[in-house]
Design an enzyme around this catalytic site. Structure first.
Site, PDB file in Angstrom:
ATOM      1  N   SER A 160      -2.972   3.656   3.448  1.00  0.00           N
ATOM      2  CA  SER A 160      -1.784   3.069   2.825  1.00  0.00           C
ATOM      3  C   SER A 160      -1.471   1.665   3.351  1.00  0.00           C
ATOM      4  CB  SER A 160      -0.575   3.975   3.039  1.00  0.00           C
ATOM      5  OG  SER A 160      -0.355   4.171   4.421  1.00  0.00           O
ATOM      6  N   ASP A 404      10.906   4.593   8.766  1.00  0.00           N
ATOM      7  CA  ASP A 404       9.450   4.461   8.662  1.00  0.00           C
ATOM      8  C   ASP A 404       9.046   3.208   9.434  1.00  0.00           C
ATOM      9  OD1 ASP A 404       6.848   3.787   7.962  1.00  0.00           O
ATOM     10  OD2 ASP A 404       7.092   4.260   5.837  1.00  0.00           O
ATOM     11  N   HIS A 407       4.927   1.494   7.853  1.00  0.00           N
ATOM     12  CA  HIS A 407       4.692   0.635   6.685  1.00  0.00           C
ATOM     13  C   HIS A 407       5.548  -0.634   6.734  1.00  0.00           C
ATOM     14  CE1 HIS A 407       3.306   4.686   5.446  1.00  0.00           C
ATOM     15  NE2 HIS A 407       2.286   3.958   5.067  1.00  0.00           N
TER      16      HIS A 407
END
Ligand SMILES: *[C@@H]1O[C@H](CO)[C@@H](O)[C@H](O)[C@H]1NC(C)=O
Ligand SMILES: *[C@@H]1O[C@H](CO)[C@@H](O)[C@H](O)[C@H]1NC(C)=O
Ligand SMILES: *[C@@H]1O[C@H](CO)[C@@H](O)[C@H](O)[C@H]1NC(C)=O
Ligand SMILES: *[C@@H]1O[C@H](CO)[C@@H](O)[C@H](O)[C@H]1NC(C)=O
Ligand SMILES: *[C@@H]1O[C@H](CO)[C@@H](O)[C@H](O)[C@H]1NC(C)=O
Length: 428
Positions: A160, A404, A407
């Site tokens: 990702s 998070d 990311h």
């Protein structure tokens, strides 16, 4: 127009299957789905990426595979100044030329990375420019990039984090293409952005280990007990053939502890032959397999291959002298210590990469983004992203618990990675 979110189709697929006791099954399917999607973030929160007793390595050599090839590299139009390591530098605030695009004008950013849309109050993270110590980065010229891609395929392969860089690249280029001459489609592991008039594609292929693994489903990845099949790159690699510019990454998914399980035989074997090896050795096996694939499948006279190093997480404030229970949540400033490195796992994996890349004759360009990204505790999506499940009152009361810190918001840090890619592609 937003590209279709692959997740929703999977949800409805799961829902359709849940005929027997629809409400219960639907609920269970959704919970499982959410858990799986969220595994990375949860791992980030639980700080599983840190194993502090790895040996310390302090080598400051740079790899220059570009020179091994002798002559001019494909796509090169100039050279970076002699002796300038573009990855060694500092961040400077540039409110004139940043951001390189607006979040709202790039419809391809997935809702997990649109921080402003999800309420992030500050915008400073969009205004930082990377300034190498020894030279200045060439400005990202979207026209040049797109013209170069005419009749060509560019592909990002990995996890990702690499998908984030892929989306950033699309955002940097898409403005030059009229609305009806571009599209983005996803089929399984492969997402393709097409610039029709250029006959060019920019693609992303989900393969978090590069090799065949039990986490290869683009949407439902198994969470615990990850398993990678030794030497098995052909299954994915057949989808990469014919690519002109390739960008690989792999790191985070290997980080499950001190050891990692490698499957010796096939996933279809009834009795699986599994070896548990050190994470460094498992990763090394991955590197060797990737390099062998490149050697056999990429023509160094026509193509370029890049490898991006580890994207750092900021799950523990204590690593940068913050409070013991904090993470990237509420961080709006950069880490100023130029020697900041973070977890030791990164060091030992960096060592493995260095050793394998120095040994190989395969021309691969290393994007050493780890340290420069390590300063950017401000640049994560934190709590400003689409949540897959409603948050509980306990979570809401403690935002650190669901931030998070893996990311990155777009526009943001990924754009710098692409400026470095641009620099190394055209001015190796
Ligand atoms: C960008 O690249 C194009 C195509 O090579 C070139 O014509 C143009 O002058 C470049 N723009 C800048 C600002 O350098
Ligand atoms: C379009 O690009 C592909 C490579 O991606 C190439 O094989 C094909 O010949 C190109 N077609 C045209 C019409 O240029
Ligand atoms: C998706 O990919 C599979 C296998 O790679 C292929 O068989 C199928 O036709 C593709 N579907 C679409 C809609 O392109
Ligand atoms: C966020 O950080 C600021 C200082 O940078 C501090 O005053 C504030 O209390 C913090 N907010 C929370 C919710 O931690
Ligand atoms: C990447 O950069 C860091 C920081 O400059 C350095 O310590 C490391 O050795 C570099 N890695 C490689 C493999 O060259």
């Amino acid at each position: 127009m937003k590209p279709p979110a692959p997740s929703s189709s999977r949800v409805s697929f799961l829902l359709k299957k849940a005929r027997v006791s629809p409400i219960l099954l639907t609920f269970l399917a959704f919970v499982a789905f959410v858990t799986i999607l969220y595994s990375q973030d949860l791992r980030c929160l639980f700080g599983q990426f840190d194993y502090s007793d790895h040996p310390k390595h302090n080598k400051h050599q740079t790899i220059s595979p570009t020179k091994k090839n002798g002559g001019k590299l494909p796509f090169a139009i100039g050279e970076t100044e002699e002796g300038c390591d573009v990855f060694s530098g500092r961040w400077v605030l540039d409110e004139v030329n940043r951001p390189l695009y607006e979040e709202s004008e790039c419809p391809y950013i997935q809702p997990q990375l649109t921080c402003q849309e999800h309420g992030r109050p500050d915008k400073d993270y969009q205004y930082w420019r990377w300034q190498p110590h020894g030279c200045t980065l060439p400005s990202f010229n979207a026209t040049l990039m797109l013209e170069t891609l005419r009749g060509k395929r560019m592909m990002f392969v990995g996890d990702s984090l690499n998908r984030g860089q892929y989306v950033s690249m699309v955002c940097l280029l898409h403005r030059l293409i009229p609305e009806d001459a571009k599209s983005m489609t996803t089929n399984g592991s492969l997402t393709i952005f097409t610039a029709k008039e250029y006959n060019a594609t920019i693609e992303f292929y989900w393969a978090p280990f590069l090799l065949e693994s039990n986490s290869d489903d683009a949407i439902v990845h198994r969470i615990s007990d990850r398993l990678v099949r030794k030497g098995s790159i052909i299954k994915h690699g057949k989808n990469w053939k014919g690519v002109d510019i390739m960008v690989f990454n792999t790191y985070l998914w290997w980080m499950t502890g001190r050891t990692f399980k490698i499957l010796q035989g096939s996933f279809n074997d009834e009795v699986k032959d599994i070896a548990e090896v050190s994470t460094d050795d498992a990763y090394r096996m991955g590197m060797k397999t990737m390099l062998r694939w490149i050697k056999r499948n990429m023509d160094p006279k026509k193509t370029r291959v890049f490898f991006a190093s580890m994207s750092p997480s900021h799950a523990k404030s204590i690593e940068w002298g913050g409070s013991p229970d904090g993470n990237c949540y509420n961080e709006t400033k950069l880490i100023e210590d130029p020697n900041y490195w973070g977890s030791d796992t990164r060091k030992s994996i960096m060592q493995v990469i260095g050793e394998e890349f120095r040994k190989t004759r395969v021309p691969i360009t290393f994007l050493n983004i780890t340290q420069l990204s390590g300063y950017r505790k401000d640049a994560h999506t934190s709590i400003y992203k689409k949540q897959w499940s409603p948050l509980t009152p306990q979570q809401l009361a403690n935002p650190v618990s669901y931030a998070d810190c893996t990311h990155w918001c777009l526009p943001g840090l990924h754009d710098t990675w692409n400026e470095l890619l641009f620099a190394k592609l055209f001015y190796p």
